[in-house]
Design an enzyme around this catalytic site. Structure first.
Site, PDB file in Angstrom:
ATOM      1  N   ARG A  76       2.091  -3.014  14.168  1.00  0.00           N
ATOM      2  CA  ARG A  76       2.331  -2.344  12.993  1.00  0.00           C
ATOM      3  C   ARG A  76       2.494  -0.767  13.512  1.00  0.00           C
ATOM      4  O   ARG A  76       1.523  -0.140  13.721  1.00  0.00           O
ATOM      5  CB  ARG A  76       1.146  -2.504  11.772  1.00  0.00           C
ATOM      6  CG  ARG A  76       1.488  -1.613  10.665  1.00  0.00           C
ATOM      7  CD  ARG A  76       0.493  -1.902   9.541  1.00  0.00           C
ATOM      8  NE  ARG A  76       0.507  -0.941   8.365  1.00  0.00           N
ATOM      9  CZ  ARG A  76      -0.166  -0.106   8.145  1.00  0.00           C
ATOM     10  NH1 ARG A  76      -1.407   0.167   8.433  1.00  0.00           N
ATOM     11  NH2 ARG A  76       0.173   0.756   6.931  1.00  0.00           N
ATOM     12  N   HIS A 119       3.880   6.582   6.162  1.00  0.00           N
ATOM     13  CA  HIS A 119       2.462   6.632   6.343  1.00  0.00           C
ATOM     14  C   HIS A 119       2.205   8.286   6.717  1.00  0.00           C
ATOM     15  O   HIS A 119       1.664   8.796   7.524  1.00  0.00           O
ATOM     16  CB  HIS A 119       2.057   6.085   7.837  1.00  0.00           C
ATOM     17  CG  HIS A 119       0.676   5.729   8.106  1.00  0.00           C
ATOM     18  ND1 HIS A 119       0.163   4.572   8.374  1.00  0.00           N
ATOM     19  CD2 HIS A 119      -0.422   6.576   8.029  1.00  0.00           C
ATOM     20  CE1 HIS A 119      -1.130   4.752   8.371  1.00  0.00           C
ATOM     21  NE2 HIS A 119      -1.327   5.693   8.429  1.00  0.00           N
ATOM     22  N   GLU A 164      -1.539   3.229   1.950  1.00  0.00           N
ATOM     23  CA  GLU A 164      -2.753   3.965   1.141  1.00  0.00           C
ATOM     24  C   GLU A 164      -2.254   4.976   0.319  1.00  0.00           C
ATOM     25  O   GLU A 164      -2.531   6.415   0.650  1.00  0.00           O
ATOM     26  CB  GLU A 164      -3.750   4.412   2.358  1.00  0.00           C
ATOM     27  CG  GLU A 164      -4.095   3.326   3.233  1.00  0.00           C
ATOM     28  CD  GLU A 164      -5.276   3.838   4.178  1.00  0.00           C
ATOM     29  OE1 GLU A 164      -5.578   5.038   4.041  1.00  0.00           O
ATOM     30  OE2 GLU A 164      -5.840   3.027   5.135  1.00  0.00           O
ATOM     31  N   ASN A 292      -6.188  -2.456   3.561  1.00  0.00           N
ATOM     32  CA  ASN A 292      -6.976  -1.680   4.777  1.00  0.00           C
ATOM     33  C   ASN A 292      -8.328  -1.658   3.981  1.00  0.00           C
ATOM     34  O   ASN A 292      -8.790  -1.311   3.074  1.00  0.00           O
ATOM     35  CB  ASN A 292      -6.273  -0.522   4.854  1.00  0.00           C
ATOM     36  CG  ASN A 292      -5.122  -0.459   5.376  1.00  0.00           C
ATOM     37  OD1 ASN A 292      -4.398  -1.476   5.678  1.00  0.00           O
ATOM     38  ND2 ASN A 292      -4.409   0.917   5.524  1.00  0.00           N
ATOM     39  N   TYR A 294     -12.627  -0.370   5.592  1.00  0.00           N
ATOM     40  CA  TYR A 294     -13.459   0.038   6.508  1.00  0.00           C
ATOM     41  C   TYR A 294     -14.941   0.116   6.134  1.00  0.00           C
ATOM     42  O   TYR A 294     -15.781  -0.123   7.010  1.00  0.00           O
ATOM     43  CB  TYR A 294     -13.112   1.547   6.853  1.00  0.00           C
ATOM     44  CG  TYR A 294     -11.583   1.704   7.603  1.00  0.00           C
ATOM     45  CD1 TYR A 294     -11.519   1.724   8.994  1.00  0.00           C
ATOM     46  CD2 TYR A 294     -10.379   1.749   6.772  1.00  0.00           C
ATOM     47  CE1 TYR A 294     -10.194   1.760   9.675  1.00  0.00           C
ATOM     48  CE2 TYR A 294      -9.033   1.908   7.550  1.00  0.00           C
ATOM     49  CZ  TYR A 294      -9.148   1.682   8.908  1.00  0.00           C
ATOM     50  OH  TYR A 294      -8.105   1.771   9.471  1.00  0.00           O
ATOM     51  N   GLU A 363      -5.233  -2.770   8.450  1.00  0.00           N
ATOM     52  CA  GLU A 363      -6.031  -2.088   9.234  1.00  0.00           C
ATOM     53  C   GLU A 363      -7.432  -2.524   8.835  1.00  0.00           C
ATOM     54  O   GLU A 363      -7.999  -2.571   7.788  1.00  0.00           O
ATOM     55  CB  GLU A 363      -5.896  -0.752   8.639  1.00  0.00           C
ATOM     56  CG  GLU A 363      -4.546   0.213   9.227  1.00  0.00           C
ATOM     57  CD  GLU A 363      -4.617   1.603   8.461  1.00  0.00           C
ATOM     58  OE1 GLU A 363      -5.719   2.296   8.466  1.00  0.00           O
ATOM     59  OE2 GLU A 363      -3.467   2.118   8.436  1.00  0.00           O
TER      60      GLU A 363
HETATM   61  O1  IFM Z   1      -6.408   6.705  10.878  1.00  0.00           O
HETATM   62  C1  IFM Z   1      -6.628   6.191   9.395  1.00  0.00           C
HETATM   63  C2  IFM Z   1      -5.120   5.638   9.221  1.00  0.00           C
HETATM   64  O2  IFM Z   1      -4.027   6.501   9.134  1.00  0.00           O
HETATM   65  C3  IFM Z   1      -4.833   5.069   7.611  1.00  0.00           C
HETATM   66  N1  IFM Z   1      -6.212   4.416   7.373  1.00  0.00           N
HETATM   67  C4  IFM Z   1      -7.390   4.783   7.706  1.00  0.00           C
HETATM   68  C5  IFM Z   1      -7.333   5.249   9.453  1.00  0.00           C
HETATM   69  C6  IFM Z   1      -8.609   5.705   9.820  1.00  0.00           C
HETATM   70  O3  IFM Z   1      -9.227   6.813   8.920  1.00  0.00           O
END
Ligand code: IFM
Length: 459
Positions: A76, A119, A164, A292, A294, A363
């Site tokens: 990606r 992005h 995002e 995505n 985290y 992600e």
């Molecule tokens: O690095 C970023 C990415 O560009 C977008 N999503 C979160 C990642 C980590 O912060």
């Protein structure tokens, strides 16, 4: 315990143009809002910027060789809008030529490119005319998307309109911690809406030029964990869900905005920027949803930063995220809870039912304090633990009926982590920013094994 993924499950890795490419003034590229922002003193840690980054623009051949060694099914990447359609002028053939070479070499290596159109590197010329606050930017985005799709669509079949939009609108136009660094009320909500509109318009244009394209959008969604039963914390959780998820998932998946939005933001806007037909446009049938994830969100009610509701920025909603005493935090300061990932994926189906298309995890990853040891190795066991636990969380969701088709680790290599500069390292490949030498980390070997076997051993 061994966890097995289906044979057709796609394993990939992700990056983004400004974070890795460098070569910011080459072959006709013009400045983006991130060039301006990162060159503004005090905005990025240690005054760092993406001028050179990983120099992927010149080293893409070496990077594709690493991807091949890793065994990626898919990569990606994102296109830099200011390389392709720098301003209102003509299309920049040299910019397209770079992506031609990249895509051709990926395909030759047996790696399927998944292309993100936005992005975060908005051409600065468009920001100067209002950026995402103005409707015209959505139209310009659709135009640029059509150019890219026309040019690459014979070889690229997976298209992601936006990455995002929460970050582009709320971090960029309300919190001011991302480019363009604005701190606004209505402006940030306009930005969010025009991003949704741009997504819809771009989806229509891509489909018209590449009929067999698979088109989706990538959202970074909050997995909201209410921290107490108090009415104030219940409202904090509701507001976290609103700003983190619903103002994006509702238009994209249901063609509406939540009523709660009008109630919460009434003091700063009358929403007259939403025109008839916009929500129908944003609500395009999608081939997939990119998710995505985290860290979990634990909103606790706190006083608003600005006492006067009419002067508040859009994100001043009266909550902040809780960190527990002594808990492990990543280099980004983020807590880790893989079960929150499973909850998020099941939340989508619980909320939108059959309207949720197949999902790709576009992600997921962790920043660790990685160092190259005396033996030349980077032993990033925390990353292996994190990715393993999160892959298991994805599989748990699949076992509960969520249709997840693939997983892209963030990131292929260490790169420019926006306002945090180069200090947080997310890659499975280490980059020495002095020499630009690439060193595969222990997680690279581990992930290669996962890709080959489609299996993880989770604790
Ligand atoms: O690095 C970023 C990415 O560009 C977008 N999503 C979160 C990642 C980590 O912060």
């Amino acid at each position: 315990m061994t966890v097995q993924f289906p044979a057709d499950f796609i394993f990939g890795a992700a990056t983004a143009s400004y974070q890795i490419e460098g070569a910011v003034a080459e072959d006709g590229r013009t400045p983006s809002i991130w060039d301006t922002y990162s060159h503004t003193p005090g905005k990025v840690q240690q005054g760092q910027n993406g001028d050179v980054a990983c120099d992927h623009y010149h080293r893409y051949g070496e990077d594709i060789a690493l991807m091949k060694q890793l065994g990626l099914d898919s990569y990606r990447l994102s296109l830099a809008w200011p390389r392709i359609k720098p301003d209102d002028g003509p299309v920049n053939a040299a910019g397209l030529a770079f992506y031609d070479k990249l895509v051709d070499e990926l395909l030759a290596a047996g790696i399927d490119p998944a292309v993100t159109l936005y992005h975060w590197d908005l051409p600065q010329t468009l920001e100067d005319k209002g950026g995402w606050r103005v409707r015209d930017t959505a139209e310009r985005f659709a135009e640029y998307s059509a150019v890219a799709a026309e040019h690459l669509g014979d070889r690229v079949k997976k298209w992601i309109t936006l990455n995002e939009p929460f970050c582009s609108s709320i971090l960029g136009y309300s919190e001011g911690v991302h480019a363009p660094g604005a701190q606004e009320g209505e402006g940030a909500l306009k930005a969010a809406h025009h991003l949704m509109l741009g997504h819809g318009l771009a989806t229509q244009r891509i489909r018209s030029v590449v009929p067999d394209a698979q088109v989706g959008i990538t959202l970074n969604l909050a997995s909201v964990q209410q921290v107490s039963d108090s009415p104030a914390d219940a409202e904090a959780a509701r507001r976290n869900l609103l700003i983190g998820n619903l103002i994006f998932t509702d238009p994209v998946l249901a063609g509406k905005y939540p009523e709660h939005a009008r109630e919460v933001w009434a003091p700063i806007t009358d929403f007259s920027f939403i025109q008839d037909g916009d929500l129908e446009t944003a609500h395009q049938p999608l081939d997939f949803l990119g998710v995505n994830f985290y860290f979990p969100s634990r909103p606790k009610a706190v006083a608003h930063d600005e006492p006067d509701p009419a002067k508040r920025v859009a994100s001043d909603l009266g909550f902040e995220s809780v960190i527990h005493d002594g808990e492990y935090l990543t280099e980004m300061g983020w807590p880790v809870d893989a079960s929150a990932f499973t909850d998020l994926l099941t939340w989508l189906g619980d909320t939108y039912g059959d309207a949720v298309p197949p999902i790709y995890i576009t992600e997921n990853g962790i920043a660790c304090p990685d160092v190259v040891g005396a033996d030349g190795r980077v032993d990033d066991q925390d990353r292996i633990r994190y990715v393993s636990a999160h892959l298991k969380a994805v599989k748990d969701a699949m076992d509960k009926g969520v249709d997840v088709r693939g997983y892209y680790v963030w990131s292929l290599m260490d790169n420019f982590e926006w306002a945090r500069g180069y200090q947080p390292r997310f890659g499975v490949v280490h980059v020495d920013y002095d020499t630009l030498k690439r060193t595969p980390k222990a997680s690279f070997d581990w992930y290669r094994g996962v890709i080959q076997s489609h299996e993880i051993t989770a604790g």
